[in-house]
Structure formats: structure tokens, C-alpha cells
Enzyme design. Structure first.
Site, PDB file in Angstrom:
ATOM      1  N   ASP A   1      20.658   2.764  13.234  1.00  0.00           N
ATOM      2  CA  ASP A   1      21.343   4.015  12.876  1.00  0.00           C
ATOM      3  C   ASP A   1      20.699   5.215  13.573  1.00  0.00           C
ATOM      4  O   ASP A   1      19.507   5.199  13.855  1.00  0.00           O
ATOM      5  CB  ASP A   1      21.293   4.180  11.352  1.00  0.00           C
ATOM      6  CG  ASP A   1      22.304   5.200  10.861  1.00  0.00           C
ATOM      7  OD1 ASP A   1      23.176   5.627  11.647  1.00  0.00           O
ATOM      8  OD2 ASP A   1      22.208   5.593   9.687  1.00  0.00           O
TER       9      ASP A   1
ATOM     10  N   ASN B   1      22.116   7.067  16.407  1.00  0.00           N
ATOM     11  CA  ASN B   1      22.468   7.381  17.802  1.00  0.00           C
ATOM     12  C   ASN B   1      23.137   8.754  17.907  1.00  0.00           C
ATOM     13  O   ASN B   1      22.856   9.526  18.817  1.00  0.00           O
ATOM     14  CB  ASN B   1      23.454   6.352  18.370  1.00  0.00           C
ATOM     15  CG  ASN B   1      22.830   4.976  18.525  1.00  0.00           C
ATOM     16  OD1 ASN B   1      21.621   4.835  18.441  1.00  0.00           O
ATOM     17  ND2 ASN B   1      23.662   3.979  18.746  1.00  0.00           N
TER      18      ASN B   1
ATOM     19  N   ASN C   1      33.649   0.731  11.150  1.00  0.00           N
ATOM     20  CA  ASN C   1      33.493   1.625  12.311  1.00  0.00           C
ATOM     21  C   ASN C   1      34.802   1.890  13.068  1.00  0.00           C
ATOM     22  O   ASN C   1      34.868   2.832  13.860  1.00  0.00           O
ATOM     23  CB  ASN C   1      32.432   1.095  13.288  1.00  0.00           C
ATOM     24  CG  ASN C   1      31.003   1.302  12.808  1.00  0.00           C
ATOM     25  OD1 ASN C   1      30.101   0.535  13.161  1.00  0.00           O
ATOM     26  ND2 ASN C   1      30.764   2.321  11.995  1.00  0.00           N
TER      27      ASN C   1
ATOM     28  N   GLU D   1      12.808  -8.334   2.747  1.00  0.00           N
ATOM     29  CA  GLU D   1      12.034  -7.114   2.519  1.00  0.00           C
ATOM     30  C   GLU D   1      12.721  -5.996   3.299  1.00  0.00           C
ATOM     31  O   GLU D   1      13.108  -6.172   4.451  1.00  0.00           O
ATOM     32  CB  GLU D   1      10.596  -7.290   3.030  1.00  0.00           C
ATOM     33  CG  GLU D   1       9.807  -8.352   2.296  1.00  0.00           C
ATOM     34  CD  GLU D   1       9.476  -7.954   0.854  1.00  0.00           C
ATOM     35  OE1 GLU D   1       9.328  -6.748   0.575  1.00  0.00           O
ATOM     36  OE2 GLU D   1       9.372  -8.867   0.012  1.00  0.00           O
TER      37      GLU D   1
END
Ligand code: FPP
Length: 245
Positions: free
Chosen positions: A19, A21, A67, A206
Site C-alpha cells: 500500500d 503508491n 480495485n 503474524e
């Protein structure tokens, strides 16, 4: 590069939400599309870094089922970038023994994108150093729906009974059933969201979030994420005595 990484506890599968850009581009006074081009350069470096560090599978979120709602010119530019990058990276993938795979509703992508990705998938299928799994036209809910549909079809055809369907069977109908589940999920650009990424597979991953924007994410940042991961105690729902660090 010297690192303090414990080579015996490198995450096998790392998944990344790339994430930032757009924010990176705005900060540089550039167009969003130029941010994606820079993101592509960052991605090339991270595949190589992940391979060097002994990561076996790298899954990245390149384009989500949501998107398509972006401005048409941005979607078109991204699709052109995917087709072009897939074409121009083939030699590099071969040289570095990268096996390429895709996860997502592949057949809804433009033909040029399908063709250039298919060529990479086919050419690299026997490569063994690292698996690079491109999540493209990917949605976590769509993936679960697609699996449910396939199972429903089998049940309707009398090939499987509903009682036989358990987590293991269900997993086999996901897009990439041969891959282990991600151990570490990284998101850049600071957002604390999953955004419909790998919903089924990340049950025990995680989660590591960094403020760094994707075009600035590099090997050093990847090492930081792995070190953070190695400092955690994974319990998988059980009780584990606190281990010495
Ligand atoms: C998120 O940043 C990025 C994307 C939706 C596109 C990801 C694509 C790349 C990194 C290019 C990869 C290239 C290939 C060939 C696979 P954003 O646009 O949501 O950024 P913002 O949140 O700052 O607007």
C-alpha cells in the site's frame, strides 16, 4: 548484508499488502501511475531480497476485486503495467529460479494480462528457489465463495457428501492449495486493515504494519519485519510457556 536473523526461524511464507503508491507519488509531485511504476521496481527488489533471506513463498496483493472501482485510466495503466512487467521479467525470473503463480479470478483479466502471466507461469513451473504468488483480481471472500461453489457442484453431482467437508477438504479448493499458509503478513503505509486479503489463509499469521510507503520498502525494511516476527511467540490458540528470547 549481515543481519541478526535466525536462519532457522525465517517465515516460510510472507504475504504483503503493497500500500501507499498513490501517497508516495503525491508526495513527489508525480501521478498515481508513476507511483505504481515505482512500486513495481520495489517489488522486483523485494522478490530478490526474500529469495536471499530464505523465504520460500512470497504472495503480494497487486490488484483486488475492489480495485476495478478506481478511475478507468488508473485501472488501464495498472493492467498495461502488469502485462508489460510480466513480459519483461521472464528472463529475470528464470535466472533467479523464481516460480511464478497467480491467485485470483484470472479469467476476468484482460487477455494481454492473462497471456503474459500464463507465459511466465508456464516457463517458470520447474523453478525451485522461491515461489512468487501474484494476487491479482483477488478477493478473500471471492476465493471462499469460489471454493464453496466448487464443493457444492461436487456435492450436487454426488461426488462428495456434506459430512466429508472439513477444513482440510475446504482448503484444497482455495486458489493455491499447495502453498503453506502465510506466517507473516506485512502491510505498508500504516493502515491497520486486512482489506479482503487471504481471509482464509491468514488465520494464524503474524501481522506487521509499517508506516513506510510501498515504493520505499526495501530489503532493510523486510529484515526489520522478520526480526519483529522472530521476537514473537506463536501459540496457534494453545497455551505456550514464555520462551527465552
Ligand atoms: C496500493 O497503493 C497499490 C496498488 C493497488 C497496486 C499495486 C501494484 C504495484 C505495487 C505494482 C506491481 C507491479 C506488478 C508488475 C505486479 P495505492 O494506490 O492504494 O496507494 P494509496 O493508498 O497511497 O493511494
Amino acid at each position: 548484508m549481515m543481519t541478526n536473523i535466525d536462519p532457522d526461524r525465517v517465515p516460510k511464507h510472507v504475504a504483503i499488502v503493497m500500500d501507499g503508491n498513490g501517497r508516495w507519488a503525491t508526495g513527489q509531485g508525480l501521478s498515481r501511475v508513476e507511483g505504481h511504476v515505482q512500486g513495481y521496481i520495489a517489488l522486483r527488489n523485494i522478490i530478490e531480497a526474500a529469495s536471499d533471506l530464505g523465504i520460500e513463498v512470497l504472495t503480494v496483493y497487486a490488484f483486488s476485486t475492489e480495485n476495478w472501482r478506481r478511475p478507468e485510466e488508473e485501472v488501464e495503466a495498472l493492467m498495461r503495467l502488469f502485462a508489460k512487467a510480466a513480459h519483461q521479467e521472464m528472463e529475470n525470473l528464470m535466472q533467479n529460479s523464481v516460480r511464478m503463480m497467480v491467485s485470483g479470478r484470472f479469467h476476468e483479466l484482460p487477455k494481454e494480462v492473462q497471456d503474459s502471466l500464463s507465459a511466465d507461469i508456464e516457463a517458470t513451473k520447474n523453478n525451485t528457489k522461491i515461489i512468487f504468488n501474484l494476487a491479482i483480481n483477488y478477493g478473500g471472500r471471492s476465493e471462499i465463495v469460489d471454493a464453496a461453489r466448487a464443493l457444492a457442484r461436487k456435492a450436487a453431482a454426488g461426488e462428495i457428501s456434506p459430512e466429508e467437508i472439513d477444513e482440510k477438504t475446504f482448503s484444497q479448493y482455495m486458489y493455491a492449495p499447495e502453498l503453506p499458509n502465510p506466517d507473516l503478513l506485512i502491510r505498508t503505509a500504516g493502515e491497520m486493515r486486512i482489506s479482503n486479503f487471504l481471509l482464509w489463509e491468514i488465520a494464524y499469521a503474524e501481522f506487521y504494519v509499517t508506516q513506510v510507503l510501498w515504493p520505499d520498502f526495501n530489503k532493510e525494511e523486510l529484515i526489520n519485519a522478520i526480526l519483529d516476527y522472530q521476537g514473537r511467540t506463536r501459540r496457534f490458540g494453545a497455551v505456550v510457556e514464555e520462551t527465552k528470547r
